[in-house]
Enzyme design. Structure first.
Site, PDB file in Angstrom:
ATOM      1  N   LYS A   1      39.196  20.789  34.520  1.00 15.47           N
ATOM      2  CA  LYS A   1      38.032  21.408  35.086  1.00 15.47           C
ATOM      3  C   LYS A   1      38.117  22.833  35.059  1.00 15.47           C
ATOM      4  CE  LYS A   1      37.900  17.979  38.813  1.00 15.47           C
ATOM      5  NZ  LYS A   1      38.535  17.396  40.019  1.00 15.47           N
TER       6      LYS A   1
ATOM      7  N   LYS B   1      50.264  25.389  37.308  1.00  9.41           N
ATOM      8  CA  LYS B   1      49.172  25.896  38.289  1.00  9.41           C
ATOM      9  C   LYS B   1      49.709  27.523  38.736  1.00  9.41           C
ATOM     10  CE  LYS B   1      46.238  22.213  39.431  1.00  9.41           C
ATOM     11  NZ  LYS B   1      45.403  21.711  40.641  1.00  9.41           N
TER      12      LYS B   1
ATOM     13  N   LYS C   1      45.411  19.517  27.684  1.00  7.65           N
ATOM     14  CA  LYS C   1      44.403  18.207  28.222  1.00  7.65           C
ATOM     15  C   LYS C   1      43.014  19.015  28.672  1.00  7.65           C
ATOM     16  CE  LYS C   1      45.865  18.547  33.197  1.00  7.65           C
ATOM     17  NZ  LYS C   1      46.820  18.199  34.276  1.00  7.65           N
TER      18      LYS C   1
HETATM   19  P1  AMP Z   1      42.079  16.377  39.380  1.00 14.07           P
HETATM   20  O1  AMP Z   1      41.024  16.752  38.542  1.00 14.07           O
HETATM   21  O2  AMP Z   1      43.175  16.904  39.141  1.00 14.07           O
HETATM   22  O3  AMP Z   1      41.677  15.989  40.765  1.00 14.07           O
HETATM   23  O4  AMP Z   1      42.035  14.704  38.807  1.00 14.07           O
HETATM   24  C1  AMP Z   1      41.771  13.448  39.330  1.00 14.07           C
HETATM   25  C2  AMP Z   1      42.109  12.196  38.416  1.00 14.07           C
HETATM   26  O5  AMP Z   1      41.586  12.335  36.997  1.00 14.07           O
HETATM   27  C3  AMP Z   1      43.692  12.243  38.347  1.00 14.07           C
HETATM   28  O6  AMP Z   1      43.868  10.813  38.532  1.00 14.07           O
HETATM   29  C4  AMP Z   1      43.898  12.896  37.227  1.00 14.07           C
HETATM   30  O7  AMP Z   1      45.107  12.031  36.559  1.00 14.07           O
HETATM   31  C5  AMP Z   1      42.526  12.447  36.013  1.00 14.07           C
HETATM   32  N1  AMP Z   1      42.481  13.213  34.961  1.00 14.07           N
HETATM   33  C6  AMP Z   1      42.227  14.619  35.144  1.00 14.07           C
HETATM   34  N2  AMP Z   1      42.424  15.128  34.055  1.00 14.07           N
HETATM   35  C7  AMP Z   1      42.703  13.946  33.042  1.00 14.07           C
HETATM   36  C8  AMP Z   1      42.557  13.882  31.487  1.00 14.07           C
HETATM   37  N3  AMP Z   1      42.223  15.305  30.959  1.00 14.07           N
HETATM   38  N4  AMP Z   1      42.645  12.683  30.913  1.00 14.07           N
HETATM   39  C9  AMP Z   1      42.820  11.899  31.856  1.00 14.07           C
HETATM   40  N5  AMP Z   1      43.070  11.985  33.238  1.00 14.07           N
HETATM   41  C10 AMP Z   1      42.721  13.001  33.722  1.00 14.07           C
END
Ligand code: AMP
Ligand code: TRP
Length: 347
Positions: A212, A117, A209
Site C-alpha cells: 500500500k 517499518k 512485495k
Molecule cells: P495489510 O495491508 O498489511 O493490512 O494486509 C492485509 C492482508 O493482506 C494480510 O493478510 C496480508 O498478509 C495480506 N497482504 C498484504 N500484502 C500482500 C501481498 N503483497 N501479497 C499477498 N498478501 C498480502
C-alpha cells in the site's frame, strides 16, 4: 476443553491505511470470502493497528469505511459473518496489554516487519509499532479463533501469537486447571497461507512485495482501479527477456514471471501448473493481454460495488456497529475468564 476452543472459528484483519491492492485481495480478502460458507468468521478492520504509524484522522475514517466496503463488495455477507472495526471492541486493547506482559522482548526483537517499518531510525518509531504483534495476538485470541487466513508476510506474527497463547496457558496453568478449562485456555491459532498468490510482488520490482505504501502507483493494482489503469499497469509490469516456461520449476529465479503466473492462477481459481500448460512457450505480451482481460473481469465489478457502497457511509457505519455488537458478545465472556485466570477482581 471448553466448547469455545473446540470449534473452528476464523479471524483475520486488514489495516485501513489506504490503497487496497491486488495482494490484499488475493492473499487475504478473496480467501476470507471462500471460508465464510463453512465457518463462523470475524473480519476486522484493524484501526488500532493502523495508528502505529500516524494517520490523518479524516483519511483514517475514510479508509476504515473503504476496507469495509471492499469486504462486502468482494462477497463477504455481513449478516452471516461479523465485520467490524477493532476500536469499537475495547477487549482488543485490554487483552493486548495483558499480552504485553506475556510476550518477551527477545521475541519481539526478531520481528522482521518491525525492522522493515521502523527503518534505520528505530528511535523514532512509535512504541505501538514495536508491540503491534501482541495486539495482533490479542485480536485472534480474544475470540478463541482457531484459523487465520493471511498472506505470507504475516507468518511470523502468527507464530508469535501461538507462542503467546502457549506461554499464557503455561504461566497460568494453576488457575486454568482450577477453573476447569483443561490446560489450554487459549487455542494455538493456525495460519491459513495457501494458494498461488500468498505473496504478490510489485510490478516494478519482482524482489519487493506489492504494498500500500509503495510511492509508485504503477507498482500495484488498486481495487478501485478502472479497466484502463489495470491494463496499463499490467502492460508496463517488469518482465525478463525469455519466453514463459512450460513447467513450474522453470519459474525459479524468474520472480516477475512467477508473479504474473501466480496472479493469473489465483484470479482464474486454478494453479500455476495449469496456467503454464496454456502459456508455456508464449511471450510475456500474450500473457499480459490475457491477464489484463481476466483481471479487469474479476476486479472492476468489485471496484464498482465499493464506489456504490461508499456513497452511503451511514449504512457502512451501521454495519460496523452491528458487527461490533456481535463481536462483543463473543469477546466479553472470554475476556472475563481471562481476568479470572490472572487473578483480577471484577464485579
Ligand atoms: P495489510 O495491508 O498489511 O493490512 O494486509 C492485509 C492482508 O493482506 C494480510 O493478510 C496480508 O498478509 C495480506 N497482504 C498484504 N500484502 C500482500 C501481498 N503483497 N501479497 C499477498 N498478501 C498480502
Ligand atoms: N498484521 C496484519 C497485517 O498487517 C493485520 C492484522 C491485525 C491481522 N490483526 C490481525 C491479521 C489478526 C490476522 C489476524 O496485515
Amino acid at each position: 476443553m471448553q466448547e469455545t476452543s473446540k470449534k473452528i472459528r476464523v479471524f483475520s484483519g486488514v489495516q485501513p491505511t489506504g490503497n487496497l491492492h491486488l495482494g490484499n485481495y488475493l492473499g487475504a480478502i478473496k480467501r476470507f470470502v471462500a471460508l465464510q460458507d463453512e465457518h463462523e468468521c470475524l473480519y476486522c478492520v484493524v484501526d488500532l493497528h493502523a495508528i502505529t504509524v500516524f494517520q490523518d484522522p479524516d483519511e483514517l475514517t475514510h479508509n476504515t469505511r473503504e476496507v469495509t466496503a471492499a469486504f462486502i463488495a468482494a462477497g463477504i455477507d455481513p449478516t452471516r459473518q461479523i465485520i467490524f472495526n477493532q476500536s469499537q471492541v475495547s477487549g482488543h486493547a485490554e487483552l493486548a496489554w495483558i499480552f504485553n506482559c506475556v510476550a518477551r522482548l527477545g521475541w519481539l526483537n526478531r520481528m522482521t516487519q518491525f525492522k522493515e517499518k521502523a527503518g534505520k531510525d528505530r528511535e523514532k518509531a512509535s512504541a505501538g509499532l514495536y508491540v503491534y504483534p501482541n495486539l495482533m495476538a490479542a485480536d485472534i485470541l480474544l475470540y478463541h479463533a482457531t484459523h487465520v487466513p493471511v498472506g505470507e508476510d504475516q507468518k511470523q506474527h502468527l507464530e508469535l501469537a501461538r507462542d503467546i497463547a502457549q506461554k499464557f496457558n503455561n504461566d497460568f496453568a494453576k488457575t486454568i486447571a482450577r477453573a476447569d478449562y483443561a490446560d489450554d485456555f487459549f487455542p494455538l491459532p493456525e495460519p491459513l497461507i495457501a494458494g498461488p498468490a500468498t505473496r504478490v510482488m510489485s510490478f516494478r520490482d519482482g524482489a519487493k512485495k506489492m504494498s500500500k505504501s509503495d510511492p509508485s502507483d504503477l507498482s500495484r493494482i488498486n481495487l478501485t482501479d478502472d479497466q484502463d489503469a489495470i491494463a496499463k499497469k499490467i502492460r508496463k509490469a517488469k518482465t525478463d527477456p525469455e519466453p514463459l516456461p512450460s513447467e513450474v520449476e522453470g519459474l525459479e529465479a524468474r520472480p516477475e514471471a512467477d508473479n504474473l503466473i501466480g496472479i493469473y492462477a489465483a484470479l482464474a481459481g486454478t494453479d500455476k501448473a495449469s496456467v503454464l500448460g496454456d502459456y508455456g512457450g508464449a511471450t510475456f505480451s500474450t500473457l499480459k493481454e490475457a491477464l489484463a482481460e481476466l483481471a479487469t473481469a474479476k476486479l472492476t465489478p468489485i471496484g464498482d460495488e465499493m464506489r456504490r457502497l461508499m456513497a452511503d457511509p451511514e449504512e457502512i457505519d451501521r454495519i460496523l456497529a452491528d458487527g461490533a455488537g456481535r463481536a462483543h458478545t463473543i469477546a466479553d465472556p472470554i475476556l472475563a475468564k481471562t481476568k479470572d485466570i490472572i487473578g483480577f477482581i471484577r464485579s
